[in-house]
Design an enzyme around this catalytic site. Structure first.
Site, PDB file in Angstrom:
ATOM      1  N   ASN A 166       0.266  -0.886   5.458  1.00 55.64           N
ATOM      2  CA  ASN A 166       1.178  -0.141   6.342  1.00 55.64           C
ATOM      3  C   ASN A 166       0.556  -0.215   7.728  1.00 55.64           C
ATOM      4  O   ASN A 166      -0.536   0.332   7.942  1.00 55.64           O
ATOM      5  CB  ASN A 166       1.242   1.343   5.954  1.00 55.64           C
ATOM      6  CG  ASN A 166       2.059   1.630   4.706  1.00 55.64           C
ATOM      7  OD1 ASN A 166       3.172   2.130   4.775  1.00 55.64           O
ATOM      8  ND2 ASN A 166       1.472   1.353   3.543  1.00 55.64           N
TER       9      ASN A 166
ATOM     10  N   ASN B  61      -7.209   5.760  -1.697  1.00 57.97           N
ATOM     11  CA  ASN B  61      -6.095   4.858  -1.416  1.00 57.97           C
ATOM     12  C   ASN B  61      -6.281   3.683  -2.381  1.00 57.97           C
ATOM     13  O   ASN B  61      -7.206   2.882  -2.213  1.00 57.97           O
ATOM     14  CB  ASN B  61      -6.167   4.426   0.050  1.00 57.97           C
ATOM     15  CG  ASN B  61      -4.929   3.697   0.519  1.00 57.97           C
ATOM     16  OD1 ASN B  61      -4.239   3.085  -0.283  1.00 57.97           O
ATOM     17  ND2 ASN B  61      -4.669   3.744   1.814  1.00 57.97           N
TER      18      ASN B  61
ATOM     19  N   GLU C  92       0.852  -1.203   0.000  1.00 56.56           N
ATOM     20  CA  GLU C  92       0.000   0.000   0.000  1.00 56.56           C
ATOM     21  C   GLU C  92       0.886   1.250   0.000  1.00 56.56           C
ATOM     22  O   GLU C  92       1.925   1.287   0.669  1.00 56.56           O
ATOM     23  CB  GLU C  92      -0.831  -0.021   1.297  1.00 56.56           C
ATOM     24  CG  GLU C  92      -1.738   1.176   1.525  1.00 56.56           C
ATOM     25  CD  GLU C  92      -2.263   1.223   2.962  1.00 56.56           C
ATOM     26  OE1 GLU C  92      -1.547   0.795   3.898  1.00 56.56           O
ATOM     27  OE2 GLU C  92      -3.405   1.689   3.145  1.00 56.56           O
TER      28      GLU C  92
ATOM     29  N   GLU D 250      -6.187   8.783   7.843  1.00 57.94           N
ATOM     30  CA  GLU D 250      -6.588   8.280   6.519  1.00 57.94           C
ATOM     31  C   GLU D 250      -7.972   8.774   6.127  1.00 57.94           C
ATOM     32  O   GLU D 250      -8.251   8.974   4.944  1.00 57.94           O
ATOM     33  CB  GLU D 250      -6.569   6.751   6.500  1.00 57.94           C
ATOM     34  CG  GLU D 250      -5.186   6.164   6.351  1.00 57.94           C
ATOM     35  CD  GLU D 250      -5.259   4.698   5.948  1.00 57.94           C
ATOM     36  OE1 GLU D 250      -5.823   4.400   4.892  1.00 57.94           O
ATOM     37  OE2 GLU D 250      -4.741   3.857   6.704  1.00 57.94           O
TER      38      GLU D 250
ATOM     39  N   CYS E 155      -4.790  -3.090   3.199  1.00 58.31           N
ATOM     40  CA  CYS E 155      -4.516  -2.848   4.622  1.00 58.31           C
ATOM     41  C   CYS E 155      -5.700  -3.185   5.522  1.00 58.31           C
ATOM     42  O   CYS E 155      -6.031  -4.354   5.708  1.00 58.31           O
ATOM     43  CB  CYS E 155      -4.035  -1.411   4.812  1.00 58.31           C
ATOM     44  SG  CYS E 155      -3.259  -1.160   6.436  1.00 58.31           S
TER      45      CYS E 155
ATOM     46  N   LYS F  98      -9.585   1.528  -1.741  1.00 59.62           N
ATOM     47  CA  LYS F  98      -9.799   0.998  -0.393  1.00 59.62           C
ATOM     48  C   LYS F  98     -11.220   1.286   0.111  1.00 59.62           C
ATOM     49  O   LYS F  98     -11.698   2.422   0.020  1.00 59.62           O
ATOM     50  CB  LYS F  98      -8.771   1.632   0.547  1.00 59.62           C
ATOM     51  CG  LYS F  98      -8.674   1.038   1.934  1.00 59.62           C
ATOM     52  CD  LYS F  98      -7.449   1.670   2.637  1.00 59.62           C
ATOM     53  CE  LYS F  98      -7.148   1.111   3.990  1.00 59.62           C
ATOM     54  NZ  LYS F  98      -5.838   1.626   4.499  1.00 59.62           N
TER      55      LYS F  98
END
Lengths: 307, 307
Positions: free
Chosen positions: B194, B107, B47, B143, B169, B124
């Site tokens: 991450n 993302n 990611e 995020e 993730c 994402k």
């Protein structure tokens, strides 16, 4: 302030066909007494805890197996267990085969309070195995012949000072089981199981039975911030070896206590229900983070659809 | 006949803020070359593989962070990676921050074929962390400020000779992620992540980061009969320690290869997609055993409802 339930996971060794209900009741009452002496609030017995795992045989006339089922709970035979629970002031969870008055057959678990009154019934939703005789198997797993799948859904009950749910055996392999109860705020799931080490449809899975058993209960616990109490009937029953590995699993997914035998064995742990909130209020704050609009196929379809 | 995909999981060590795209491209191309030399069909990067994990800083004027985002893929900067993939005849999967022409921020992960053409985009769905500045944290995880959640849903694509899905993730912690792809017949899920070792909302989880990471990917693999390839950007990035533990996980749930460093490291494994059928056609034959009528709350509600 912590909210602690002291749990006893009462694993059973094998119950052979020749063993009577009275033989079994003695073992259950011994484990219950041990649990009470170790300050347990509740003692959890396995799936089909009153008889041998009879779906390993296929009987063309199903009525010849009626003696494996309970037609009432408690009955005159099981009443002593209820009496002992009340005397010891301990709740219990018990799995058994249920035959209703109108002829339905279920794989059932009851939660019984410290006053020996039944708090909740749960009937198995994910019934595994097969419907018909499969003579090539070394032993049958004809649960789908002997038990109807529940139409009642999963429940979570206010009991023992927390939010308590139940599941049975194969239910524990399905993430939907935990999630449906998670969405009802479950804090502890009680689960009995009988898991033969040999899986005839794919024997490459045999060596992984222990791993898979722990994996599904640990992930279900973590992903929903709930305690999970998994209790086996293990050992060699009528020539079929079954998994032990009963365990008390924390909302962190960690195994806090685990059986080391495949025989009658009591595990206990003081389970703090407030630990659940460490997960329910952070990473798994469902209301903040879930995306149900992205999950529609989970309820809209049963099997795989290739687009 | 077996259907084998040789996978390279290309873990990255830290990318500091001072590192340029060109610095990073060199590392990606070195890992890609190593993967090709080890006969990989595909190499999977983490990611946000092109930059440092910038959501750890809160910038009130979000446009000052635009340089962390890609406005096209490939761009003149990333084109050499595509050229090298075509030259080496290797597919790849790459995570990066996406800024669309109409100003949306995602993302994102792309799957790129051996011909260097983009096969699939995934954005994402489960965006973790927080929306606003939380100055009491030692570092931010904003995020939800920097990325919109995808409205596109999960995809599974016919690629590399199999059914390939993607997740990013935090998606991997949600059983719904795997199940939605499982219902599309997924055989391999590619996942970059991450994961800081410190989780500010509940530091009691810090010691469990490695366990939780493996637990969710292993159970998701097993319960859906799919390969899972989890690839970290690990190590100490701008003072924040992050998990490595990249892994290639079989449909049995077993870890077949796992990183032993938190630096640039390539893991490879020859993944037989036919292994998936051992699970998809037996225990997890969804069409035979699932009970979607019992799961309605999973899509009908987002958060917990106490009855």
């Amino acid at each position: 302030m912590s909210r602690v339930i002291v749990v006893g996971a009462a694993q059973l060794g094998p119950i052979q066909r020749a063993h009577t209900r009275q033989d079994v009741l003695k073992r259950l009452m011994a484990l219950m007494a041990e649990a009470a002496s170790r300050s347990c609030d509740v003692v959890v017995f396995p799936e089909l805890a009153l008889t041998t795992f009879f779906p390993r045989w296929f009987e063309p006339d199903i009525t010849t197996t009626n003696h494996f089922y309970e037609t009432q709970m408690p009955s005159s035979v099981t009443q002593p267990l209820f009496d002992e629970a009340r005397r010891l002031n301990i709740a219990f969870c018990l799995g058994y085969a249920e035959l209703t008055h109108d002829g339905h057959r279920y794989n059932t678990q009851v939660l019984v309070g410290k006053d020996a009154k039944i708090i909740a019934h749960y009937r198995k939703i994910h019934v595994p195995g097969h419907e018909h005789h499969e003579p090539d198997r070394p032993f049958q797993h004809a649960e789908r012949y002997y038990f109807e799948p529940s139409q009642d859904g999963f429940g979570v009950w206010n009991a023992l000072g927390g939010r308590i749910g139940m599941m049975i055996c194969n239910d524990r392999r399905w993430p939907e089981t935990y999630r449906v109860m998670g969405l009802k705020g479950v804090e502890m799931i009680l689960c009995g199981y009988n898991t033969p080490l040999h899986y005839a449809p794919d024997p490459t899975q045999d060596r992984l039975q222990s791993f898979h058993n722990s994996l599904v209960m640990q992930s279900g616990a973590y992903q929903n911030g709930t305690w999970v109490v998994g209790v086996a009937k293990g050992g060699c029953e009528e020539g079929v070896d079954s998994l032990g590995d009963s365990a008390i699993i924390a909302p962190s997914g960690e195994i806090m206590a685990q059986a080391t035998t495949t025989d009658d064995e009591l595990l206990t742990y003081a389970c703090d229900l407030d630990w659940c909130n460490n997960y329910k209020n952070t990473l798994f704050d469902f209301n903040r983070y879930r995306r149900p609009d992205m999950y529609s196929s989970i309820t809209a379809q049963r099997g795989v659809v290739l687009d």
